[in-house]
Scaffold this active site. Structure first.
Site, PDB file in Angstrom:
ATOM      1  N   LYS A 111      41.780  58.119  31.384  1.00  0.00           N
ATOM      2  CA  LYS A 111      41.870  59.565  31.078  1.00  0.00           C
ATOM      3  C   LYS A 111      42.844  60.252  32.017  1.00  0.00           C
ATOM      4  O   LYS A 111      43.001  61.458  31.972  1.00  0.00           O
ATOM      5  CB  LYS A 111      40.493  60.206  31.239  1.00  0.00           C
ATOM      6  CG  LYS A 111      39.429  59.650  30.324  1.00  0.00           C
ATOM      7  CD  LYS A 111      38.117  60.377  30.585  1.00  0.00           C
ATOM      8  CE  LYS A 111      36.988  59.710  29.835  1.00  0.00           C
ATOM      9  NZ  LYS A 111      35.676  60.144  30.351  1.00  0.00           N
TER      10      LYS A 111
ATOM     11  N   ARG B 202      39.617  34.510  39.923  1.00  0.00           N
ATOM     12  CA  ARG B 202      39.105  34.049  41.210  1.00  0.00           C
ATOM     13  C   ARG B 202      38.762  35.162  42.170  1.00  0.00           C
ATOM     14  O   ARG B 202      37.693  35.187  42.763  1.00  0.00           O
ATOM     15  CB  ARG B 202      40.144  33.183  41.915  1.00  0.00           C
ATOM     16  CG  ARG B 202      39.920  31.720  41.800  1.00  0.00           C
ATOM     17  CD  ARG B 202      41.268  31.061  41.852  1.00  0.00           C
ATOM     18  NE  ARG B 202      42.093  31.619  40.796  1.00  0.00           N
ATOM     19  CZ  ARG B 202      42.090  31.165  39.568  1.00  0.00           C
ATOM     20  NH1 ARG B 202      41.365  30.139  39.243  1.00  0.00           N
ATOM     21  NH2 ARG B 202      42.830  31.725  38.620  1.00  0.00           N
ATOM     22  N   THR B 203      39.690  36.083  42.328  1.00  0.00           N
ATOM     23  CA  THR B 203      39.473  37.088  43.374  1.00  0.00           C
ATOM     24  C   THR B 203      38.248  37.932  43.040  1.00  0.00           C
ATOM     25  O   THR B 203      37.363  38.139  43.866  1.00  0.00           O
ATOM     26  CB  THR B 203      40.729  37.958  43.552  1.00  0.00           C
ATOM     27  OG1 THR B 203      41.830  37.096  43.753  1.00  0.00           O
ATOM     28  CG2 THR B 203      40.599  38.867  44.753  1.00  0.00           C
TER      29      THR B 203
ATOM     30  N   ARG C 166      42.181  45.962  43.311  1.00  0.00           N
ATOM     31  CA  ARG C 166      43.444  45.298  42.931  1.00  0.00           C
ATOM     32  C   ARG C 166      44.219  46.285  42.071  1.00  0.00           C
ATOM     33  O   ARG C 166      43.648  46.910  41.176  1.00  0.00           O
ATOM     34  CB  ARG C 166      43.165  44.026  42.145  1.00  0.00           C
ATOM     35  CG  ARG C 166      44.435  43.484  41.511  1.00  0.00           C
ATOM     36  CD  ARG C 166      44.265  42.127  40.948  1.00  0.00           C
ATOM     37  NE  ARG C 166      44.166  41.127  41.998  1.00  0.00           N
ATOM     38  CZ  ARG C 166      44.258  39.817  41.782  1.00  0.00           C
ATOM     39  NH1 ARG C 166      44.443  39.370  40.559  1.00  0.00           N
ATOM     40  NH2 ARG C 166      44.163  38.967  42.764  1.00  0.00           N
TER      41      ARG C 166
ATOM     42  N   HIS D  49      48.336  40.309  49.557  1.00  0.00           N
ATOM     43  CA  HIS D  49      47.064  39.829  49.024  1.00  0.00           C
ATOM     44  C   HIS D  49      46.283  39.250  50.214  1.00  0.00           C
ATOM     45  O   HIS D  49      46.112  38.037  50.339  1.00  0.00           O
ATOM     46  CB  HIS D  49      47.345  38.777  47.958  1.00  0.00           C
ATOM     47  CG  HIS D  49      46.166  38.409  47.116  1.00  0.00           C
ATOM     48  ND1 HIS D  49      44.865  38.772  47.429  1.00  0.00           N
ATOM     49  CD2 HIS D  49      46.093  37.708  45.953  1.00  0.00           C
ATOM     50  CE1 HIS D  49      44.056  38.301  46.506  1.00  0.00           C
ATOM     51  NE2 HIS D  49      44.774  37.660  45.598  1.00  0.00           N
TER      52      HIS D  49
END
Ligand code: NCD
Length: 315
Positions: free
Chosen positions: A83, A54-55, A104, A132
């Site tokens: 890396k 969703r986000t 995120r 959030h």
């Protein structure tokens, strides 16, 4: 004025600034065509070091519906992070190419580190079990649309209140309104973290109660915010299995609730709301997910300082 700012924590915007965003999101819902080219030539980066549906999709859809473009990654192992590149080097590089970034990350505070290395707006799309804030915008916008405001509400949070970052952010954001009280429903192992209890609820003298029984709380709630048990943040599978089905909202339990109690859930849902509840008009979680795209459109426009013809004419 939100131009050039970051959104890292739920309290980064004042309640007046939030109201401006809600009104803008509402205008976008009414006349999406007025905004379909507003971000032409602008580029958003989605830096997702942790899974999301969703986000990420709602940010990408938001930018594309504003006529802008999106680049990014949806797992850290497909970028130079694999890396060993640091967050600050990744951000300084990405900032050479794009106008704003959404991040995120599994580590608490990672978006704050990112924001410190660049002038472009950084949006926290979830940092570990911490915050959030754009889910909070979505939740607040949905409550505002349905209830017309936030004062005098009794809000129940149910499920994983320990690891659920959406819970921490929404409690913090709702604490700013008048006479809001919370009923925190969870097993003992998943109660809210101490920093939420002490630094927000006790410090701000918010009325709250911590209980284990959902049925007892249901009749007095104006809003019920359900959450899944956050499997990925558990140290062992046994504890997760023991706790995951502790609360299941079903048709019988909905009978105990007020006729206008809103049921919210940030999604994804696992078992905590049975699908029969989806048909109940009080179940608003899919509407909430849709609102999330519109409020993110408003957020992108505001952080980029883009005023559409529509807004300028009205001023
Ligand atoms: C939430 C999250 O990522 O914290 N999901 C979302 O963004 N809609 C809730 C969750 O994962 O349970």
């Amino acid at each position: 004025m939100l131009k050039g700012r970051d959104l890292l924590e739920p309290m980064d915007f004042t309640t007046d600034e939030l109201m401006e965003l809600f009104k803008l999101a509402d205008k976008i819902i009414e006349n999406p065509e007025n905004y379909s080219e507003a971000c032409k030539g602008k580029l958003l980066a989605t830096l997702f070091y942790e899974p999301s549906t969703r986000t990420r999709f709602s940010f990408e859809a938001a930018m594309l519906r504003l006529g802008g473009n999106v680049i990014g990654f949806s797992e850290a192992n497909v970028s130079s992070v694999a890396k060993g590149e640091s967050i600050s080097d990744t951000i300084r590089t990405v900032a050479c190419y794009v106008d704003m970034a959404v991040m995120r990350h599994p580590k608490e505070g990672a978006p704050i580190v990112a924001a410190a290395c660049t002038d472009m707006p950084i949006i926290n799309a979830g940092d570990g079990g911490h915050h959030h804030p754009t889910q909070t915008l979505t939740d607040l916008f949905t409550i505002w649309k349905e209830k017309g405001g936030f004062d005098n509400m009794t809000v129940g949070f149910c499920g994983d209140l320990k690891f659920g970052r959406t819970v921490h952010s929404l409690i913090k954001a709702l604490s700013r309104y008048e006479n809001v009280s919370f009923i925190l429903i969870s097993p003992e192992e998943l109660v809210i973290p101490d920093y939420v209890r002490k630094e927000i609820l006790i410090k701000e003298k918010i009325h709250f109660k911590e209980v284990e029984n959902m049925q007892e709380a249901l009749p007095i709630l104006d809003i019920l915010y359900m959450t899944r048990v956050q499997r990925e943040r558990f140290f062992n599978e046994e504890d997760y299995v023991r706790l995951k089905d502790r609360y299941i909202l079903d048709g019988a339990k909905m009978k105990l609730a007020k006729d206008d109690m809103m049921v919210l859930h940030p999604l994804p849902r696992v078992n905590e709301i049975s699908v029969e509840v989806d048909e109940d008009p009080r179940a608003l979680y899919f509407k909430q997910a849709k609102n999330g795209m519109f409020i993110r459109m408003a957020l992108i426009l505001s952080l980029l300082g883009i005023e559409t013809q529509n807004e300028t004419q009205e001023v």
